[in-house]
Write a protein that holds these residues in place. Sequence first.
Motif, mmCIF file in Angstrom:
data_model
loop_
_atom_site.group_PDB
_atom_site.id
_atom_site.type_symbol
_atom_site.label_atom_id
_atom_site.label_comp_id
_atom_site.label_asym_id
_atom_site.label_seq_id
_atom_site.Cartn_x
_atom_site.Cartn_y
_atom_site.Cartn_z
ATOM 1 N N SER A 162 0.761 -1.132 -0.148
ATOM 2 C CA SER A 162 0.136 -0.057 -0.061
ATOM 3 C C SER A 162 0.841 1.196 -0.018
ATOM 4 O O SER A 162 0.599 2.321 -0.649
ATOM 5 N N GLU A 163 1.953 1.242 0.629
ATOM 6 C CA GLU A 163 2.848 2.527 0.757
ATOM 7 C C GLU A 163 3.567 2.641 -0.786
ATOM 8 O O GLU A 163 3.580 3.813 -1.039
ATOM 9 N N LEU A 164 3.945 1.623 -1.176
ATOM 10 C CA LEU A 164 4.376 1.735 -2.744
ATOM 11 C C LEU A 164 3.493 2.342 -3.682
ATOM 12 O O LEU A 164 3.612 3.092 -4.441
ATOM 13 N N LEU A 165 2.000 1.780 -3.529
ATOM 14 C CA LEU A 165 1.090 2.258 -4.346
ATOM 15 C C LEU A 165 1.154 3.850 -4.234
ATOM 16 O O LEU A 165 0.749 4.705 -5.053
ATOM 17 N N LYS A 166 0.750 4.397 -3.017
ATOM 18 C CA LYS A 166 0.811 5.656 -2.535
ATOM 19 C C LYS A 166 2.089 6.541 -3.186
ATOM 20 O O LYS A 166 1.642 7.567 -3.598
ATOM 21 N N LEU A 167 3.126 5.924 -3.060
ATOM 22 C CA LEU A 167 4.125 6.460 -3.724
ATOM 23 C C LEU A 167 4.037 6.728 -5.092
ATOM 24 O O LEU A 167 4.555 7.832 -5.812
ATOM 25 N N LEU A 168 3.544 5.799 -5.820
ATOM 26 C CA LEU A 168 3.418 5.798 -7.340
ATOM 27 C C LEU A 168 2.481 6.832 -7.718
ATOM 28 O O LEU A 168 2.447 7.567 -8.751
ATOM 29 N N LEU A 169 1.346 6.857 -6.978
ATOM 30 C CA LEU A 169 0.328 8.044 -7.213
ATOM 31 C C LEU A 169 0.823 9.220 -7.493
ATOM 32 O O LEU A 169 0.388 10.264 -7.994
ATOM 33 N N ASN A 170 2.003 9.562 -6.740
ATOM 34 C CA ASN A 170 2.601 11.092 -6.855
ATOM 35 C C ASN A 170 3.743 11.282 -7.762
ATOM 36 O O ASN A 170 4.193 12.234 -8.198
ATOM 37 N N GLN A 171 4.013 9.691 -8.260
ATOM 38 C CA GLN A 171 5.065 9.897 -9.316
ATOM 39 C C GLN A 171 4.591 9.641 -10.771
ATOM 40 O O GLN A 171 5.357 10.103 -11.733
ATOM 41 N N LEU A 172 3.510 8.934 -11.114
ATOM 42 C CA LEU A 172 2.989 8.814 -12.483
ATOM 43 C C LEU A 172 2.227 9.567 -13.025
ATOM 44 O O LEU A 172 1.237 9.783 -12.338
ATOM 45 N N GLU A 173 2.501 10.207 -13.963
ATOM 46 C CA GLU A 173 1.539 11.225 -14.572
ATOM 47 C C GLU A 173 1.882 11.199 -16.174
ATOM 48 O O GLU A 173 3.065 10.942 -16.657
ATOM 49 N N PRO A 174 0.877 11.098 -17.020
ATOM 50 C CA PRO A 174 -0.637 11.510 -16.389
ATOM 51 C C PRO A 174 -1.419 10.181 -16.251
ATOM 52 O O PRO A 174 -0.943 8.906 -17.137
ATOM 53 N N LEU A 175 -2.083 9.851 -15.576
ATOM 54 C CA LEU A 175 -2.919 8.654 -15.442
ATOM 55 C C LEU A 175 -4.235 8.826 -15.704
ATOM 56 O O LEU A 175 -5.054 10.224 -15.333
ATOM 57 N N THR A 176 -5.059 7.993 -16.357
ATOM 58 C CA THR A 176 -6.546 8.247 -16.831
ATOM 59 C C THR A 176 -7.165 7.931 -15.432
ATOM 60 O O THR A 176 -7.006 7.618 -14.544
ATOM 61 N N GLU A 177 -8.618 8.669 -15.602
ATOM 62 C CA GLU A 177 -9.560 8.398 -14.589
ATOM 63 C C GLU A 177 -9.721 6.918 -14.186
ATOM 64 O O GLU A 177 -9.609 6.673 -12.799
ATOM 65 N N GLN A 178 -9.862 5.892 -15.024
ATOM 66 C CA GLN A 178 -9.806 4.567 -14.855
ATOM 67 C C GLN A 178 -8.559 4.036 -14.283
ATOM 68 O O GLN A 178 -9.035 3.274 -13.127
ATOM 69 N N GLN A 179 -7.494 4.525 -14.611
ATOM 70 C CA GLN A 179 -6.314 3.948 -13.934
ATOM 71 C C GLN A 179 -6.177 4.351 -12.492
ATOM 72 O O GLN A 179 -5.791 3.511 -11.671
ATOM 73 N N LEU A 180 -6.660 5.690 -12.208
ATOM 74 C CA LEU A 180 -6.337 6.431 -11.268
ATOM 75 C C LEU A 180 -7.398 5.506 -9.948
ATOM 76 O O LEU A 180 -6.980 5.125 -8.958
ATOM 77 N N THR A 181 -8.712 5.293 -10.416
ATOM 78 C CA THR A 181 -9.491 4.449 -9.762
ATOM 79 C C THR A 181 -8.997 3.163 -9.281
ATOM 80 O O THR A 181 -9.189 2.594 -8.410
ATOM 81 N N SER A 182 -8.340 2.372 -10.379
ATOM 82 C CA SER A 182 -8.091 1.328 -10.285
ATOM 83 C C SER A 182 -6.732 1.108 -9.083
ATOM 84 O O SER A 182 -6.686 0.140 -8.292
ATOM 85 N N ILE A 183 -5.833 2.005 -9.313
ATOM 86 C CA ILE A 183 -4.863 2.055 -8.413
ATOM 87 C C ILE A 183 -5.165 2.198 -6.804
ATOM 88 O O ILE A 183 -4.694 1.614 -5.914
ATOM 89 N N CYS A 184 -6.242 3.283 -6.846
ATOM 90 C CA CYS A 184 -6.736 3.496 -5.539
ATOM 91 C C CYS A 184 -7.630 2.266 -4.864
ATOM 92 O O CYS A 184 -7.205 2.129 -3.722
ATOM 93 N N ASN A 185 -8.129 1.348 -5.522
ATOM 94 C CA ASN A 185 -8.835 0.453 -5.267
ATOM 95 C C ASN A 185 -7.987 -0.732 -4.758
ATOM 96 O O ASN A 185 -7.914 -1.352 -3.973
ATOM 97 N N LEU A 186 -6.864 -0.931 -5.477
ATOM 98 C CA LEU A 186 -5.796 -1.798 -5.320
ATOM 99 C C LEU A 186 -5.185 -1.309 -4.118
ATOM 100 O O LEU A 186 -4.551 -2.195 -3.331
ATOM 101 N N GLN A 187 -4.647 -0.115 -3.891
ATOM 102 C CA GLN A 187 -4.079 0.449 -2.665
ATOM 103 C C GLN A 187 -5.004 0.002 -1.401
ATOM 104 O O GLN A 187 -4.523 -0.465 -0.374
ATOM 105 N N LEU A 188 -6.286 0.211 -1.509
ATOM 106 C CA LEU A 188 -7.448 -0.209 -0.526
ATOM 107 C C LEU A 188 -7.454 -1.507 -0.144
ATOM 108 O O LEU A 188 -7.269 -1.979 0.959
#
Length: 301
Positions: free
Chosen positions: A166-192
């Motif tokens: 979960s910490e790595l996914l949080k790190l990637l959310l701030n590092q990866l751009e641009p992310l589509t809305e679907q990708q952002l939702t999928s990563i957030c769900n994976l983090q949860l």
Amino acid sequence: MWTSSSSDTPKEKSSDQKSLRRLAQNREAARKSRLRKKAYVQQLESSRMKLAQLEQELQGTRQKGKFSLGSGDQSHSTSGVLVFDAEYARWIDEHSKQIAELRTAVNAHASDAELRTAVDNVTTHFDDIFRIKSTAAKVDIFHVLSGMWKTPVERCFIWIGGFRSSELLKLLLNQLEPLTEQQLTSICNLQLSSQQAEDALSQGMEALQQSLAETLANGSAGPLDPSGHVGNYMGQMAMAMGKIGTLEGFLHQADNLRQQTLQQMHRILTTRQSAQALLAINDYFSRLRSLGSLWLARPYE
């Protein structure tokens, strides 16, 4: 006038016979008591010897753990901990080379096919460290869980023998751009979902530690207690050993979560985003290792 005492003779004889029977019964009871005491002492000594042998075997296992890493040249008997530490150092070296190749491909704007090959190589290499840890855990689970194979700073962030997904996914959310809305939702769900799985494993570890502490606290007699609780002590130790054995399962589940998270991450991201993600993860861990090395090399006043 002489009076015969023949009338008292049967009574005296009866009294004498009762006394003899009591003496015989007492002697027999004393003999049986001595036999029971002798058997108990022998059993106590046997239990003491078995316990000493068990402790010696456990000590030998800790000092001379043996396991094979699959290669014929590495299948010789050696210290499992030293083998694991050496394998991890080699893994780091190879990982650095693959990351360098991946970084070169990204900077050179390589084709998707070439980039995919480099990404797959790094991903497959992550699978190797999980396999190495699984093998080493059979020799010394505490060495793997404690992170003694890592630098001091890395050990501050270790969770059940590795990183928190979960910490790595949080790190990637701030590092990866641009992310589509679907990708952002999928990563957030994976983090949860990763966070929930980590919480469940952490609670399981806490429950195991509490259960183990209670098992050890419930015994009041030591291994050589004169009250005869050697058997109870050995049973208590066997129960505690069984509970410690379940730690390997926790490490396996935690590593499986880490492995699945990396795989899910690659399914969500494009090839180039996956490359960027692997580089970001590597840079983060490299900074942790560097900080740990600087800490060890700091001057003492």
